[in-house]
Design a protein around this motif. Structure first.
Motif, PDB file in Angstrom:
ATOM      1  N   SER A 252     -90.564  23.513  20.547  1.00  0.00           N
ATOM      2  CA  SER A 252     -89.261  23.164  21.113  1.00  0.00           C
ATOM      3  C   SER A 252     -88.882  24.051  22.293  1.00  0.00           C
ATOM      4  N   GLN A 253     -89.574  25.169  22.451  1.00  0.00           N
ATOM      5  CA  GLN A 253     -89.284  26.102  23.539  1.00  0.00           C
ATOM      6  C   GLN A 253     -90.193  25.890  24.751  1.00  0.00           C
TER       7      GLN A 253
ATOM      8  N   THR B 206     -95.589  28.166  15.276  1.00  0.00           N
ATOM      9  CA  THR B 206     -95.688  28.685  16.631  1.00  0.00           C
ATOM     10  C   THR B 206     -96.871  28.033  17.340  1.00  0.00           C
TER      11      THR B 206
ATOM     12  N   LEU C 136     -94.136  31.359  20.748  1.00  0.00           N
ATOM     13  CA  LEU C 136     -93.078  30.374  20.970  1.00  0.00           C
ATOM     14  C   LEU C 136     -93.282  29.142  20.096  1.00  0.00           C
TER      15      LEU C 136
END
Length: 266
Positions: free
Chosen positions: A139-140, A97, A136
């Motif tokens: 990739s987000q 993350t 997150l």
């Protein structure tokens, strides 16, 4: 006052090709130094040598008064903990993350407990306007958010010297301007010295205290923004005005290129 970074007569080769040819540079405490130059001028190579990733052929690099070219492993590791790096691609770990990415240097190099590490990492995310995004994955995130997350990780240990490789590359003008503002804010609020490699003229002119222009591995010009803009050096003007450089090669030099042995293809 001694410079926080000093590069003296730095020479390096890739194979038989000389990439840096006697580069000198001094960065004062609290200064933002921008390194510019055309493709292949040696600016990224200079950055990698300053970070100690490559050993030069000749010359000297001193960071915080210590010679990183002649230093033992443990002292070098300690010195590098006073340095932050924000890579062009972000270089975030895709399986972690954002919060864990930012916290990683604290977990690796300090004895702080997990709760304290979590609080500090979230504070740094707040500094780069990513508060609430700690759960997150990379990739987000958008490209600009990845750049800011990488910056949060670079400053999580409160380094004295911060390095950027193309901080606004690939970003739209609005997001690039936000990154520039963030860089200026870090310098003003945290007193960090910074070395920034970029080819973005608008960004360089906005954030730089001084600009070093490299050309063919040499320090072509160093000065303030206004001095660079008013330079009479043709190659500097070509860079500022985006004029192509056309190399003239004699038949003899051309034949030598074709027949020379021992070159390393890059």
């Amino acid at each position: 006052m001694n410079p926080i970074l000093q590069v003296s007569q730095l020479v390096t080769h890739y194979g038989q090709r000389k990439i840096l040819d006697g580069v000198d540079m001094e960065v004062a405490e609290g200064e933002i130094r921008v390194i510019m130059g055309g493709s292949g001028s040696g600016k990224s190579t200079l950055l990698w040598h300053i970070l100690g990733l490559y050993q030069p052929t000749a010359g000297n690099i001193r960071i915080l008064g210590k010679d990183i070219c002649n230093i033992n492993f443990n002292d070098k590791l300690e010195l590098l903990q006073n340095i932050g790096v924000s890579f062009q691609s972000g270089a975030l770990f895709s399986s972690m993350t954002i919060g864990d990415n930012v916290a990683l240097p604290l977990r690796e190099f300090t004895d702080l407990d997990d709760k304290t590490i979590r609080i500090i990492s979230r504070m740094k995310l707040e500094v780069v306007n990513l508060g609430g995004f700690h759960n997150l994955l990379p990739s987000q995130l958008s490209g600009g958010m990845i750049k800011r997350a990488a910056l949060a990780r670079a400053i999580v240990t409160d380094p004295k010297l911060l390095f950027f490789d193309e901080p606004s590359a690939g970003l739209d003008p609005v997001v690039a301007s936000e990154i520039d503002d963030l860089i200026l804010s870090l310098r003003d609020t945290m007193g960090m010295s910074m070395v920034i490699v970029t080819h973005e003229l608008d960004s360089a002119f906005k954030i730089a205290d001084k600009i070093t222009v490299l050309d063919q591995g040499k320090n072509l010009f160093t000065g303030t923004v206004e001095e660079v803009k008013n330079s009479s050096i043709q190659r500097v003007n070509d860079l500022l005005n985006r004029r192509a450089r056309h190399e003239s090669v004699t038949p003899k030099e051309y034949l030598k290129r074709l027949t020379q042995e021992g070159d390393t293809f890059l």
